[in-house]
Design a protein around this motif. Structure first.
Motif, mmCIF file in Angstrom:
data_model
loop_
_atom_site.group_PDB
_atom_site.id
_atom_site.type_symbol
_atom_site.label_atom_id
_atom_site.label_comp_id
_atom_site.label_asym_id
_atom_site.label_seq_id
_atom_site.Cartn_x
_atom_site.Cartn_y
_atom_site.Cartn_z
ATOM 1 N N LYS A 45 55.374 1.742 35.140
ATOM 2 C CA LYS A 45 55.251 0.273 34.549
ATOM 3 C C LYS A 45 55.451 -0.676 36.021
ATOM 4 O O LYS A 45 55.842 -0.134 36.888
ATOM 5 N N LEU A 46 54.909 -1.533 36.050
ATOM 6 C CA LEU A 46 55.049 -2.559 37.268
ATOM 7 C C LEU A 46 56.489 -3.011 37.008
ATOM 8 O O LEU A 46 57.187 -3.067 36.253
ATOM 9 N N TYR B 182 55.478 -0.012 41.619
ATOM 10 C CA TYR B 182 55.009 0.631 40.542
ATOM 11 C C TYR B 182 55.886 2.111 40.059
ATOM 12 O O TYR B 182 55.943 2.687 41.060
ATOM 13 N N CYS B 183 56.863 1.919 38.982
ATOM 14 C CA CYS B 183 57.733 3.074 38.989
ATOM 15 C C CYS B 183 57.406 4.214 37.958
ATOM 16 O O CYS B 183 56.705 3.496 37.117
ATOM 17 N N GLY B 184 57.794 5.281 37.970
ATOM 18 C CA GLY B 184 57.855 6.259 36.852
ATOM 19 C C GLY B 184 56.569 7.145 37.054
ATOM 20 O O GLY B 184 56.177 7.881 36.477
ATOM 21 N N SER B 185 55.965 6.947 38.386
ATOM 22 C CA SER B 185 54.976 7.794 38.907
ATOM 23 C C SER B 185 54.921 7.851 40.334
ATOM 24 O O SER B 185 55.829 7.607 41.015
ATOM 25 N N ASP B 186 53.867 8.692 40.974
ATOM 26 C CA ASP B 186 53.941 9.072 42.372
ATOM 27 C C ASP B 186 53.320 7.729 43.079
ATOM 28 O O ASP B 186 53.439 7.838 44.359
ATOM 29 N N ILE C 60 47.588 2.430 44.816
ATOM 30 C CA ILE C 60 47.702 2.856 46.652
ATOM 31 C C ILE C 60 49.110 3.819 46.539
ATOM 32 O O ILE C 60 50.240 3.404 46.173
ATOM 33 N N GLU C 61 48.888 5.028 46.765
ATOM 34 C CA GLU C 61 50.108 5.786 46.921
ATOM 35 C C GLU C 61 50.841 5.718 48.347
ATOM 36 O O GLU C 61 50.309 5.052 49.440
#
Length: 49
Positions: A4-5, A25-29, A48-49
């Motif tokens: 999520k943002l 952005y949290c909860g992902s790479d 964007i990573e």
């Protein structure tokens, strides 16, 4: 999806009705998300990573 943002966003660029905002952005790479607004309407999202 649990990702999520995770911020209120930060305005990176504005020109007339065009605005680019950066969010964490949290909860992902993915570290950052740029959201493009045209006259207040989200028209594009760049992950964007």
């Amino acid at each position: 999806m649990d990702a999520k943002l995770h911020s209120h966003g930060r305005l990176d660029y504005a020109d007339g009705g065009h605005e680019d905002w950066r969010y964490t952005y949290c909860g992902s790479d993915v570290q950052w998300v740029w959201v493009t607004f045209e006259d207040g309407v989200a028209v594009d999202t760049a992950w964007i990573e």
